[in-house]
Write a protein that holds these residues in place. Structure first.
Motif, PDB file in Angstrom:
ATOM      1  N   VAL A   1       2.333  -3.861 -34.914  1.00 41.70           N
ATOM      2  CA  VAL A   1       2.157  -3.417 -33.527  1.00 41.70           C
ATOM      3  C   VAL A   1       3.071  -4.246 -32.648  1.00 41.70           C
ATOM      4  O   VAL A   1       3.408  -5.385 -32.976  1.00 41.70           O
ATOM      5  N   SER A   2       3.491  -3.678 -31.533  1.00 43.79           N
ATOM      6  CA  SER A   2       4.417  -4.371 -30.646  1.00 43.79           C
ATOM      7  C   SER A   2       3.804  -5.662 -30.126  1.00 43.79           C
ATOM      8  O   SER A   2       2.614  -5.712 -29.800  1.00 43.79           O
ATOM      9  N   THR A   3       4.611  -6.688 -30.040  1.00 43.87           N
ATOM     10  CA  THR A   3       4.157  -7.977 -29.507  1.00 43.87           C
ATOM     11  C   THR A   3       3.966  -7.848 -28.006  1.00 43.87           C
ATOM     12  O   THR A   3       4.872  -7.429 -27.285  1.00 43.87           O
ATOM     13  N   THR A   4       2.779  -8.222 -27.535  1.00 50.28           N
ATOM     14  CA  THR A   4       2.481  -8.087 -26.110  1.00 50.28           C
ATOM     15  C   THR A   4       2.733  -9.382 -25.344  1.00 50.28           C
ATOM     16  O   THR A   4       2.978  -9.361 -24.146  1.00 50.28           O
ATOM     17  N   GLY A   5       2.670 -10.502 -26.006  1.00 44.46           N
ATOM     18  CA  GLY A   5       2.959 -11.787 -25.368  1.00 44.46           C
ATOM     19  C   GLY A   5       4.071 -12.466 -26.124  1.00 44.46           C
ATOM     20  O   GLY A   5       5.248 -12.187 -25.917  1.00 44.46           O
ATOM     21  N   PHE A   6       3.709 -13.351 -27.035  1.00 45.30           N
ATOM     22  CA  PHE A   6       4.692 -13.917 -27.946  1.00 45.30           C
ATOM     23  C   PHE A   6       4.007 -14.278 -29.252  1.00 45.30           C
ATOM     24  O   PHE A   6       2.791 -14.448 -29.316  1.00 45.30           O
ATOM     25  N   SER A   7       4.803 -14.388 -30.286  1.00 42.65           N
ATOM     26  CA  SER A   7       4.300 -14.823 -31.592  1.00 42.65           C
ATOM     27  C   SER A   7       5.348 -15.721 -32.216  1.00 42.65           C
ATOM     28  O   SER A   7       6.528 -15.664 -31.863  1.00 42.65           O
TER      29      SER A   7
ATOM     30  N   ALA B   1      17.577 -23.483 -44.913  1.00 46.67           N
ATOM     31  CA  ALA B   1      16.994 -23.825 -43.613  1.00 46.67           C
ATOM     32  C   ALA B   1      15.680 -23.074 -43.415  1.00 46.67           C
ATOM     33  O   ALA B   1      15.406 -22.082 -44.105  1.00 46.67           O
ATOM     34  N   ILE B   2      14.873 -23.568 -42.490  1.00 43.23           N
ATOM     35  CA  ILE B   2      13.665 -22.870 -42.059  1.00 43.23           C
ATOM     36  C   ILE B   2      13.829 -22.546 -40.579  1.00 43.23           C
ATOM     37  O   ILE B   2      14.130 -23.424 -39.765  1.00 43.23           O
ATOM     38  N   LEU B   3      13.662 -21.287 -40.235  1.00 41.98           N
ATOM     39  CA  LEU B   3      13.808 -20.851 -38.848  1.00 41.98           C
ATOM     40  C   LEU B   3      12.427 -20.609 -38.245  1.00 41.98           C
ATOM     41  O   LEU B   3      11.683 -19.762 -38.719  1.00 41.98           O
ATOM     42  N   ASN B   4      12.100 -21.392 -37.233  1.00 38.53           N
ATOM     43  CA  ASN B   4      10.858 -21.186 -36.482  1.00 38.53           C
ATOM     44  C   ASN B   4      11.190 -20.260 -35.322  1.00 38.53           C
ATOM     45  O   ASN B   4      11.788 -20.678 -34.324  1.00 38.53           O
ATOM     46  N   ILE B   5      10.810 -18.996 -35.474  1.00 36.68           N
ATOM     47  CA  ILE B   5      11.251 -17.959 -34.533  1.00 36.68           C
ATOM     48  C   ILE B   5      10.122 -17.573 -33.593  1.00 36.68           C
ATOM     49  O   ILE B   5       9.065 -17.109 -34.024  1.00 36.68           O
ATOM     50  N   LYS B   6      10.372 -17.774 -32.307  1.00 38.28           N
ATOM     51  CA  LYS B   6       9.419 -17.386 -31.266  1.00 38.28           C
ATOM     52  C   LYS B   6       9.832 -16.009 -30.750  1.00 38.28           C
ATOM     53  O   LYS B   6      10.859 -15.859 -30.099  1.00 38.28           O
ATOM     54  N   GLU B   7       9.040 -15.001 -31.097  1.00 41.42           N
ATOM     55  CA  GLU B   7       9.348 -13.634 -30.673  1.00 41.42           C
ATOM     56  C   GLU B   7       8.629 -13.327 -29.369  1.00 41.42           C
ATOM     57  O   GLU B   7       7.412 -13.503 -29.266  1.00 41.42           O
TER      58      GLU B   7
END
Length: 205
Positions: A62-68, A77-83
């Motif tokens: 489902v579409s992100t309504t705030g952030f995840s 590498a490890i990417l910590n991704i704030k969507e």
């Protein structure tokens, strides 16, 4: 875990050299971690792409309504991704979440309407020129390339005026779709290379 592959000739017992190799070979060095922000309009496919990279099923996304936030592991590498959610009422707050970012992922729907493409262009231009993002590496993903109405990378580059706008910046424009995960992973590998280059430059300064 320590993995050793040793060949000690034809002797029945491993030599002391082999024992030293087994005992002294420690764990591999820790992978670097990078904090990234992922932005794009609602429907561009941000959540589905990140879920697929994490080996999660995109079927019930489902579409992100705030952030995840997702930790996406790669070999080096490890990417910590704030969507960040891409709805009209959320985009005006994007800049509140930029602080601390080391790179940017911008996802656009290459098969979207002209109006949505214009909005995406304006948002990308704002991000490229934002004080907290303008010096960071950008990965721009032209998503939904599997759809008949998808615009090519060259069309996107021209429409978004990337050459003049992003001159002198570190950016990558790549086509992608959920059907071609190898190409998507390759795009992220290129982004990791840019992040590593920026790290090395910071060390030299």
């Amino acid at each position: 875990e320590t993995v050793c592959s040793l060949q000690c000739g034809n002797t029945e017992e491993p030599s002391s050299k082999c024992f030293r190799a087994l005992c002294c070979k420690g764990p591999p060095p820790a992978r670097p971690e990078y904090d990234l922000v992922c932005i794009g309009l609602t429907g561009s496919g941000k959540t589905s792409l990140l879920s697929k990279l994490c080996s999660e099923s995109p079927d019930n996304v489902v579409s992100t309504t705030g952030f995840s936030i997702k930790a996406v592991p790669f070999q080096n590498a490890i990417l910590n991704i704030k969507e960040l959610g891409g709805a009209d009422n959320i985009r005006k707050y994007w800049s509140r979440y930029y602080q601390g970012s080391q790179g940017v992922i911008f996802v656009l729907d290459s098969a979207s309407s002209e109006d949505d493409l214009e909005t995406a262009r304006n948002e990308l231009h704002s991000a490229l020129q934002h004080p907290q993002l303008c010096t960071l590496p950008f990965l721009i993903l032209a998503n939904h390339q599997d759809k008949p109405a998808a615009r090519s990378v060259q069309e996107v580059k021209k429409y978004f005026e990337l050459e003049p706008l992003a001159r002198g910046k570190r950016w990558i424009l790549q086509p992608c779709s959920l059907d071609d995960m190898e190409a998507l992973k390759d795009s992220f590998s290129q982004l990791i290379n840019l992040l590593e280059e920026k790290d090395h430059e910071a060390v030299r300064m």
